[in-house]
Design a protein around this motif. Sequence first.
Motif, PDB file in Angstrom:
ATOM      1  N   SER A  84     -12.122  65.394 -21.425  1.00  0.00           N
ATOM      2  CA  SER A  84     -11.180  65.768 -20.373  1.00  0.00           C
ATOM      3  C   SER A  84     -10.049  64.764 -20.175  1.00  0.00           C
ATOM      4  O   SER A  84      -9.059  65.083 -19.527  1.00  0.00           O
ATOM      5  CB  SER A  84     -11.923  65.950 -19.046  1.00  0.00           C
ATOM      6  OG  SER A  84     -12.526  64.740 -18.637  1.00  0.00           O
ATOM      7  N   ASP A  85     -10.186  63.597 -20.726  1.00  0.00           N
ATOM      8  CA  ASP A  85      -9.164  62.563 -20.549  1.00  0.00           C
ATOM      9  C   ASP A  85      -8.907  61.887 -21.886  1.00  0.00           C
ATOM     10  O   ASP A  85      -9.222  62.428 -22.925  1.00  0.00           O
ATOM     11  CB  ASP A  85      -9.627  61.543 -19.501  1.00  0.00           C
ATOM     12  CG  ASP A  85      -9.672  62.157 -18.109  1.00  0.00           C
ATOM     13  OD1 ASP A  85      -8.615  62.559 -17.619  1.00  0.00           O
ATOM     14  OD2 ASP A  85     -10.775  62.246 -17.525  1.00  0.00           O
ATOM     15  N   LYS A  89      -5.927  64.346 -23.682  1.00  0.00           N
ATOM     16  CA  LYS A  89      -4.972  64.601 -22.593  1.00  0.00           C
ATOM     17  C   LYS A  89      -3.597  64.039 -22.941  1.00  0.00           C
ATOM     18  O   LYS A  89      -2.573  64.706 -22.759  1.00  0.00           O
ATOM     19  CB  LYS A  89      -5.484  63.987 -21.292  1.00  0.00           C
ATOM     20  CG  LYS A  89      -4.576  64.241 -20.096  1.00  0.00           C
ATOM     21  CD  LYS A  89      -5.238  63.711 -18.817  1.00  0.00           C
ATOM     22  CE  LYS A  89      -4.393  63.995 -17.606  1.00  0.00           C
ATOM     23  NZ  LYS A  89      -3.557  62.867 -17.215  1.00  0.00           N
ATOM     24  N   HIS A 113      -7.653  69.361 -15.836  1.00  0.00           N
ATOM     25  CA  HIS A 113      -6.201  69.155 -15.777  1.00  0.00           C
ATOM     26  C   HIS A 113      -5.393  70.412 -16.092  1.00  0.00           C
ATOM     27  O   HIS A 113      -4.185  70.315 -16.320  1.00  0.00           O
ATOM     28  CB  HIS A 113      -5.794  68.045 -16.759  1.00  0.00           C
ATOM     29  CG  HIS A 113      -6.542  66.768 -16.576  1.00  0.00           C
ATOM     30  ND1 HIS A 113      -6.323  65.937 -15.493  1.00  0.00           N
ATOM     31  CD2 HIS A 113      -7.524  66.195 -17.310  1.00  0.00           C
ATOM     32  CE1 HIS A 113      -7.139  64.886 -15.581  1.00  0.00           C
ATOM     33  NE2 HIS A 113      -7.877  65.028 -16.671  1.00  0.00           N
TER      34      HIS A 113
END
Length: 131
Positions: A84-85, A89, A113
């Motif tokens: 997720s990061d 991202k 996000h």
Amino acid sequence: MAKPLGIAIAGLGTVGAGVVRLLAEHGQLLEQRCGRPIKLLAVSARDKARQRDIDLSGVAWRDDPMALVDEPGVDVVVELIGGSDGVAKRLVEGAIGAGKAVVTANKALLAHHGTSIALAAEKANVALGYE
């Protein structure tokens, strides 16, 4: 003949290698349906030496996935890194910021996000595709 649609793929695990195979096996059909050729220009993954049973001859290898953002001729960045990061991202945000369409299968990234990424894509007037 129309200008080819340039593709870059970040992440060559099961899904990424499968996308490479599908592009190779169905390239002519995709060209007919899209009205222009589709060309895989560059890829990036953690381990270049890993056996993937895909043909990457003629495809640029980038050790740093962020290099795909600036890769000449790339119209679409396919993010299949996961998470997720981090780099996933940054890659998606960087591609959108560079005016490139993005396709991702990263559910975690979109769950955390998705709204901000969708708004950035809309503002940049680029496509955001996800599965």
